[in-house]
Design a protein around this motif. Structure first.
Motif, PDB file in Angstrom:
ATOM      1  N   UNK A 127      17.595   5.906  -6.543  1.00 17.93           N
ATOM      2  CA  UNK A 127      16.740   6.548  -7.693  1.00 17.93           C
ATOM      3  C   UNK A 127      16.173   5.073  -8.050  1.00 17.93           C
ATOM      4  N   UNK A 128      15.713   5.420  -9.279  1.00 19.12           N
ATOM      5  CA  UNK A 128      14.369   4.439  -9.480  1.00 19.12           C
ATOM      6  C   UNK A 128      14.778   3.790 -10.561  1.00 19.12           C
ATOM      7  N   UNK A 129      16.111   3.882 -11.668  1.00 21.25           N
ATOM      8  CA  UNK A 129      16.541   2.160 -11.358  1.00 21.25           C
ATOM      9  C   UNK A 129      17.160   1.647 -10.488  1.00 21.25           C
ATOM     10  N   UNK A 130      17.857   2.432  -9.420  1.00 19.96           N
ATOM     11  CA  UNK A 130      18.499   1.204  -8.586  1.00 19.96           C
ATOM     12  C   UNK A 130      17.282   0.892  -7.890  1.00 19.96           C
ATOM     13  N   UNK A 186      17.126   8.096 -13.781  1.00 14.70           N
ATOM     14  CA  UNK A 186      18.025   8.116 -12.548  1.00 14.70           C
ATOM     15  C   UNK A 186      16.703   9.805 -11.820  1.00 14.70           C
ATOM     16  N   UNK A 187      16.151   9.867 -12.358  1.00 18.43           N
ATOM     17  CA  UNK A 187      15.155  10.189 -11.063  1.00 18.43           C
ATOM     18  C   UNK A 187      15.631   9.804  -9.806  1.00 18.43           C
ATOM     19  N   UNK A 205       0.738  -1.267   0.239  1.00 17.70           N
ATOM     20  CA  UNK A 205       0.059  -0.188   0.335  1.00 17.70           C
ATOM     21  C   UNK A 205       0.747   1.278   0.162  1.00 17.70           C
ATOM     22  N   UNK A 206       2.050   0.556   0.554  1.00 19.04           N
ATOM     23  CA  UNK A 206       2.557   2.403   1.011  1.00 19.04           C
ATOM     24  C   UNK A 206       4.496   1.757  -0.438  1.00 19.04           C
ATOM     25  N   UNK A 207       4.411   2.674  -0.692  1.00 16.13           N
ATOM     26  CA  UNK A 207       5.238   1.788  -1.863  1.00 16.13           C
ATOM     27  C   UNK A 207       6.196   1.389  -1.127  1.00 16.13           C
ATOM     28  N   UNK A 208       7.094   1.587   0.484  1.00 10.19           N
ATOM     29  CA  UNK A 208       8.063   0.893   0.652  1.00 10.19           C
ATOM     30  C   UNK A 208       9.600   0.888  -0.449  1.00 10.19           C
ATOM     31  N   UNK A 209       9.565   2.077  -1.028  1.00  9.03           N
ATOM     32  CA  UNK A 209      10.908   2.068  -2.354  1.00  9.03           C
ATOM     33  C   UNK A 209      11.827   2.953  -1.320  1.00  9.03           C
TER      34      UNK A 209
END
Length: 263
Positions: free
Chosen positions: A94-97, A131-132, A85-89
């Motif tokens: 970055x996005x790719x990693x 890369x963001x 539910x919470x993206x847990x990123x």
């Protein structure tokens, strides 16, 4: 392709100093077929997320068993990907990693890993943002990263725990459509938890309605709306159709029955 079987699965949470013993799930029998999009709905506390955690291998049933293609689930596995539910990123990646984190842990060669990352960023429409940093993304974009990360290891089964609940209404509808297109493209078995009846009806090929605690299966429905959308591409037409509205009201009454009062 994977078949999942819940066989008389029950979960009891033990008593603590502050609460009594809780029977969360009671005698769940459920079979999920390859390629289905199964949505589970019910009131808060009915055991929806407990079901998903059992299937993910994050916890074990108190009684009964869960099998995938005849093998008992005893813990997490690479054949199951989870979208939370919470993206847990990881905010420092970055996005790719973030998308490639699981692949790196699996020690996939860098060139192949980069191919997988690029593929699934394209699937979720983020190929221009590898890369963001995570803080530079909107809520909807972050959830797309979470979906891409779950897909990157190419699991047979995708588990989604209210993944759209924190999004605004317009973003939520666009991600609903995105997830259905990914399901159509990937042919994965999807197990999806939601509180939204409209979302459940629109996305699922089968709907499982749970009773209040202890969670039992109240009723199941075979649904045509997701396949209609994928064939016709008009979500608003489907959601405003008499058939959709009538079934929405039926399920609302099943989950929250109207109380009869004396006049």
């Amino acid at each position: 392709m994977s078949q999942i079987c819940f066989d008389q699965v029950s979960v009891t949470y033990p008593a603590t100093k502050r609460s009594a013993e809780v029977l969360a799930l009671d005698a769940i029998d459920l079979t999920l077929e390859p390629g289905e999009f199964v949505v589970v709905i019910g009131t808060s506390g009915c055991g929806k997320t407990t079901l998903l955690n059992l299937l993910a291998g994050f916890m074990a049933p108190s009684t009964g068993a869960i099998t995938i293609d005849g093998e008992t689930v005893v813990g997490p596995g690479v054949e199951r990907g989870v979208v939370f539910q919470k993206n847990a990123l990881m905010p420092w990646l970055n996005v790719s990693k973030n998308v490639g984190l699981g692949l790196r842990l699996q020690k996939m060669p860098r060139a192949k890993r980069e191919q997988q990352i690029q593929k699934y960023l394209e699937w979720v429409g983020l190929e221009a943002f590898p890369r963001h940093q995570i803080y530079e993304l909107s809520g909807g974009m972050r959830q797309r990263v979470g979906i891409a990360r779950a897909l990157a290891s190419d699991p047979k089964i995708l588990l989604m725990d209210e993944p759209l609940g924190a999004l605004d209404a317009m973003t939520r509808e666009s991600i609903q459509e995105l997830v259905l297109k990914i399901w159509q493209k990937s042919h994965k078995l999807v197990f999806f938890i939601t509180h939204s009846i409209e979302e459940a009806l629109f996305m699922g090929t089968r709907l499982v309605v749970m009773t209040p605690r202890p969670g039992r299966i109240s009723k199941t429905y075979q649904l045509p709306f997701s396949t209609q959308f994928l064939a016709e591409g008009n979500a608003r037409k489907i959601k405003s159709s008499p058939e959709f509205i009538a079934l929405r009201e039926e399920i609302l009454e099943l989950i929250h029955p109207t109380e009869l009062t004396d006049v």
